[in-house]
Motif scaffolding. Structure first.
Motif, PDB file in Angstrom:
ATOM      1  N   LEU A 201      -0.270 -51.575  -1.642  1.00 56.40           N
ATOM      2  CA  LEU A 201      -0.424 -50.189  -2.104  1.00 56.40           C
ATOM      3  C   LEU A 201      -1.607 -49.476  -1.453  1.00 56.40           C
ATOM      4  N   LYS A 202      -2.475 -50.247  -0.809  1.00 59.27           N
ATOM      5  CA  LYS A 202      -3.593 -49.652  -0.053  1.00 59.27           C
ATOM      6  C   LYS A 202      -3.069 -48.706   1.025  1.00 59.27           C
ATOM      7  N   ASN A 203      -1.821 -48.966   1.468  1.00 64.68           N
ATOM      8  CA  ASN A 203      -1.252 -48.194   2.573  1.00 64.68           C
ATOM      9  C   ASN A 203      -0.638 -46.866   2.141  1.00 64.68           C
ATOM     10  N   TYR A 204      -0.732 -46.536   0.849  1.00 70.30           N
ATOM     11  CA  TYR A 204      -0.094 -45.299   0.365  1.00 70.30           C
ATOM     12  C   TYR A 204      -1.125 -44.298  -0.135  1.00 70.30           C
ATOM     13  N   ASP A 205      -0.764 -43.015  -0.020  1.00 65.87           N
ATOM     14  CA  ASP A 205      -1.655 -41.943  -0.498  1.00 65.87           C
ATOM     15  C   ASP A 205      -1.325 -41.550  -1.937  1.00 65.87           C
ATOM     16  N   LEU A 206      -0.050 -41.763  -2.303  1.00 65.34           N
ATOM     17  CA  LEU A 206       0.404 -41.381  -3.647  1.00 65.34           C
ATOM     18  C   LEU A 206       1.258 -42.506  -4.218  1.00 65.34           C
ATOM     19  N   ILE A 207       0.874 -42.991  -5.391  1.00 60.31           N
ATOM     20  CA  ILE A 207       1.592 -44.098  -6.027  1.00 60.31           C
ATOM     21  C   ILE A 207       2.068 -43.633  -7.399  1.00 60.31           C
TER      22      ILE A 207
ATOM     23  N   GLY B  97      -9.781 -42.623  -4.739  1.00 61.73           N
ATOM     24  CA  GLY B  97      -9.402 -41.334  -4.159  1.00 61.73           C
ATOM     25  C   GLY B  97      -7.921 -41.138  -3.959  1.00 61.73           C
ATOM     26  N   LYS B  98      -7.128 -42.216  -4.050  1.00 65.15           N
ATOM     27  CA  LYS B  98      -5.676 -42.057  -3.862  1.00 65.15           C
ATOM     28  C   LYS B  98      -5.084 -41.398  -5.112  1.00 65.15           C
ATOM     29  N   LYS B  99      -3.947 -40.705  -4.919  1.00 67.13           N
ATOM     30  CA  LYS B  99      -3.318 -40.020  -6.060  1.00 67.13           C
ATOM     31  C   LYS B  99      -2.359 -40.940  -6.802  1.00 67.13           C
ATOM     32  N   GLY B 100      -2.303 -40.772  -8.126  1.00 61.55           N
ATOM     33  CA  GLY B 100      -1.374 -41.563  -8.929  1.00 61.55           C
ATOM     34  C   GLY B 100      -0.577 -40.679  -9.866  1.00 61.55           C
ATOM     35  N   GLY B 101       0.629 -41.140 -10.214  1.00 63.53           N
ATOM     36  CA  GLY B 101       1.455 -40.427 -11.187  1.00 63.53           C
ATOM     37  C   GLY B 101       2.198 -41.443 -12.035  1.00 63.53           C
ATOM     38  N   ALA B 102       2.754 -40.974 -13.165  1.00 61.73           N
ATOM     39  CA  ALA B 102       3.459 -41.895 -14.063  1.00 61.73           C
ATOM     40  C   ALA B 102       4.686 -41.218 -14.655  1.00 61.73           C
ATOM     41  N   PHE B 103       5.698 -42.031 -14.953  1.00 57.15           N
ATOM     42  CA  PHE B 103       6.855 -41.503 -15.687  1.00 57.15           C
ATOM     43  C   PHE B 103       7.371 -42.604 -16.604  1.00 57.15           C
TER      44      PHE B 103
END
Ligand code: FMN
Length: 149
Positions: free
Chosen positions: A40-46, A73-79
């Motif tokens: 997941l280090k390779n992603y900007d948004l998880i 600093g990476k962006k995160g979201g949830a559902f």
């Protein structure tokens, strides 16, 4: 922006929402079991999704988050998907987990999912046919919105 959608789903509701969120982001939705948290280090948004189980995310989801590396600093979201209630606490747990990794929380979405048990024996009218087409469209919009958030 490189985005990834990760979900856990037992009866398919959260999977449907995950696919719509991913479609809004122009990426694919991956099953939790198929993702190595280290990558997941390779992603900007998880973006992470779970069914509501006892007012919380499924334990596999919280365990997965605990194994994620620090990614400041990476962006995160949830559902999530639910039958009746517990979505706010579920989102709050995922949010806290992502923030504990240094991520910035960018938003959440929750839909109703048909539950075979409650659907058969309880207020079936509230659950049959969920997630609806409208909920799937909203999930896609949620995904698209995360790109701008
Ligand atoms: C063990 C279990 C616990 C659940 N607990 C809740 C709950 O606390 N609140 C709620 O609204 N729905 C609850 N549900 C219903 C699920 O959240 C709902 O059906 C969800 O859409 C299932 O997602 P899935 O199809 O991706 O597995 C529960 C379902 C199961 C199987």
């Amino acid at each position: 922006m490189k985005a990834i959608v990760i979900y856990y789903s037992q009866s398919g509701n959260t999977e449907k929402i995950a696919q719509s969120v991913a479609s809004g982001l122009g990426t694919k939705a991956l099953k939790l079991a198929d993702v190595n948290p280290e990558t997941l280090k390779n992603y900007d948004l998880i973006v992470i999704g779970s069914p509501v189980h006892g007012g919380a995310p499924n334990r596999k989801v919280t365990e997965f988050i605990s194994h994620m590396p620090e990614i400041p600093g990476k962006k995160g979201g949830a559902f999530c998907t639910k039958s009746l209630f517990g979505d706010k606490t579920t989102i709050a747990v995922i949010r806290k987990g992502l923030e504990s990794k240094g991520m910035k929380f960018a938003g959440s979405y929750c839909a109703v999912g048909f539950s075979r048990f409650i659907g058969d024996f309880g207020p079936r009218i509230f659950h049959r046919g969920h997630p609806t087409k409208q909920e799937l469209v909203k999930a896609e919009e949620f995904g698209r919105g995360l790109l701008q958030a």
